[in-house]
Scaffold this motif. Structure first.
Motif, mmCIF file in Angstrom:
data_model
loop_
_atom_site.group_PDB
_atom_site.id
_atom_site.type_symbol
_atom_site.label_atom_id
_atom_site.label_comp_id
_atom_site.label_asym_id
_atom_site.label_seq_id
_atom_site.Cartn_x
_atom_site.Cartn_y
_atom_site.Cartn_z
ATOM 1 N N GLY A 1 1.132 -0.872 0.215
ATOM 2 C CA GLY A 1 0.020 0.058 -0.152
ATOM 3 C C GLY A 1 0.764 1.131 -0.106
ATOM 4 N N ALA A 2 0.163 2.061 -0.231
ATOM 5 C CA ALA A 2 1.137 3.652 -0.462
ATOM 6 C C ALA A 2 1.601 4.458 -0.048
ATOM 7 N N LEU A 3 0.391 4.538 1.198
ATOM 8 C CA LEU A 3 0.843 4.899 3.094
ATOM 9 C C LEU A 3 2.113 3.774 3.680
ATOM 10 N N ASN A 4 1.269 3.193 4.101
ATOM 11 C CA ASN A 4 2.431 1.827 4.322
ATOM 12 C C ASN A 4 4.075 2.495 4.207
ATOM 13 N N GLU A 5 4.202 2.115 2.405
ATOM 14 C CA GLU A 5 5.405 2.601 2.339
ATOM 15 C C GLU A 5 6.070 4.050 2.055
ATOM 16 N N LYS A 6 5.218 4.932 2.434
ATOM 17 C CA LYS A 6 5.210 6.541 2.820
ATOM 18 C C LYS A 6 6.260 6.034 4.152
ATOM 19 N N MET A 7 5.174 5.574 4.926
ATOM 20 C CA MET A 7 5.474 5.529 6.410
ATOM 21 C C MET A 7 6.940 4.482 6.670
ATOM 22 N N GLY A 8 7.198 4.029 5.853
ATOM 23 C CA GLY A 8 8.348 2.927 5.787
ATOM 24 C C GLY A 8 7.884 1.622 6.729
ATOM 25 N N ILE A 9 6.997 0.938 6.779
ATOM 26 C CA ILE A 9 6.241 0.046 7.641
ATOM 27 C C ILE A 9 7.130 -0.903 6.406
ATOM 28 N N VAL A 10 7.429 -2.102 7.301
ATOM 29 C CA VAL A 10 7.822 -4.028 7.221
ATOM 30 C C VAL A 10 6.941 -4.839 7.868
ATOM 31 N N MET B 1 7.752 0.376 12.066
ATOM 32 C CA MET B 1 8.679 1.310 11.431
ATOM 33 C C MET B 1 9.489 2.690 12.026
ATOM 34 N N PRO B 2 10.152 2.908 10.925
ATOM 35 C CA PRO B 2 10.988 4.080 11.722
ATOM 36 C C PRO B 2 10.847 5.188 12.688
ATOM 37 N N VAL B 3 11.492 5.846 13.060
ATOM 38 C CA VAL B 3 10.745 6.722 13.730
ATOM 39 C C VAL B 3 10.918 7.798 12.548
ATOM 40 N N GLU B 4 12.290 8.209 12.222
ATOM 41 C CA GLU B 4 12.931 8.752 11.851
ATOM 42 C C GLU B 4 12.244 9.188 10.124
ATOM 43 N N GLY B 5 11.569 10.586 10.077
ATOM 44 C CA GLY B 5 10.461 10.818 8.650
ATOM 45 C C GLY B 5 9.117 10.136 9.482
ATOM 46 N N ASN B 6 9.009 10.074 10.856
ATOM 47 C CA ASN B 6 7.079 10.355 10.925
ATOM 48 C C ASN B 6 7.045 11.060 12.150
ATOM 49 N N THR B 7 8.119 11.883 12.447
ATOM 50 C CA THR B 7 7.753 12.589 13.909
ATOM 51 C C THR B 7 6.860 14.059 13.438
ATOM 52 N N LEU C 1 7.938 10.728 17.748
ATOM 53 C CA LEU C 1 7.098 9.860 17.122
ATOM 54 C C LEU C 1 5.784 10.472 17.041
ATOM 55 N N HIS C 2 4.848 10.839 15.394
ATOM 56 C CA HIS C 2 4.013 11.915 15.602
ATOM 57 C C HIS C 2 2.717 10.477 16.066
ATOM 58 N N GLY C 3 1.824 11.153 16.701
ATOM 59 C CA GLY C 3 1.014 9.785 17.562
ATOM 60 C C GLY C 3 0.278 9.508 16.160
ATOM 61 N N GLY C 4 -0.184 10.537 15.639
ATOM 62 C CA GLY C 4 -0.799 9.904 14.059
ATOM 63 C C GLY C 4 0.083 8.454 13.114
ATOM 64 N N ALA C 5 0.925 8.995 13.531
ATOM 65 C CA ALA C 5 2.149 7.562 12.274
ATOM 66 C C ALA C 5 2.086 5.782 13.253
ATOM 67 N N SER C 6 1.834 5.776 14.826
ATOM 68 C CA SER C 6 1.219 5.156 15.518
ATOM 69 C C SER C 6 0.121 4.645 15.408
ATOM 70 N N VAL C 7 -0.633 5.726 14.816
ATOM 71 C CA VAL C 7 -2.481 4.829 14.866
ATOM 72 C C VAL C 7 -2.086 4.397 13.064
ATOM 73 N N LEU D 1 0.268 2.423 11.702
ATOM 74 C CA LEU D 1 1.440 1.440 11.631
ATOM 75 C C LEU D 1 -0.311 0.610 12.716
ATOM 76 N N ALA D 2 -1.133 0.818 13.864
ATOM 77 C CA ALA D 2 -1.620 0.106 14.538
ATOM 78 C C ALA D 2 -3.119 -0.308 13.458
ATOM 79 N N GLU D 3 -3.190 0.632 12.758
ATOM 80 C CA GLU D 3 -4.779 0.394 11.395
ATOM 81 C C GLU D 3 -3.652 -0.914 10.399
ATOM 82 N N SER D 4 -2.578 -0.758 10.002
ATOM 83 C CA SER D 4 -2.424 -1.140 9.027
ATOM 84 C C SER D 4 -2.087 -2.958 9.765
ATOM 85 N N LEU D 5 -1.758 -2.733 10.744
ATOM 86 C CA LEU D 5 -1.160 -4.190 11.387
ATOM 87 C C LEU D 5 -2.713 -4.885 11.484
#
Length: 138
Positions: free
Chosen positions: A14-23, A36-42, A48-54, A56-60
């Protein structure tokens, strides 16, 4: 009986997971793990941006729900909430999703996100509705 795990490479990123660096490292209806890397998601303060954590959680939770729903249904998110426990400034965070409920019409996952020192950064819960897969209109 537990469903077999799929290869992480079989999960479309998915495009968003790629942008966020989620593996995705591990994926089955009973457990989904990704980093997910912290760098680039701050956020502006370098945390770390709270939205980035969300994200990651929604993706999983969505991956686990999708694997549970297959082959006749698809998963669509209907609710997510998150509690942010501590900040992360660098490194990688790891999310682990485990099911709270795997039903016929809904799937619910708890997602625990930890930092490199295995300290809990965020706890989230996601619920997905399981709906009939679209039929081929061909």
């Amino acid at each position: 009986m537990s469903e077999p795990a799929v290869q992480p490479s079989d999960i479309p990123p998915g495009a968003l997971n790629e942008k966020m660096g989620i593996v995705v490292l591990e994926a089955s209806p009973e457990r989904v793990v990704a980093t997910m890397p912290v760098e680039g998601n701050t956020q502006p303060y370098g945390l770390l941006h709270g939205g980035a954590s969300v994200v990651l959680a929604e993706s999983l939770g969505s991956v686990g729900s999708m694997l549970h729903a297959q082959p006749d249904r698809i998963a669509v998110g209907v609710d997510i909430n998150a509690t942010h426990h501590r900040s992360a400034r660098s490194g990688t965070v790891t999310g682990v999703a485990t099911p709270v409920h795997l039903g016929r019409s809904t799937a619910c996952y708890e997602v625990v996100i930890t930092d490199a020192e295995d300290r809990r950064v965020c706890t989230a819960r996601i619920t997905c509705a399981l709906i009939d897969a679209p039929r081929d209109r061909g």
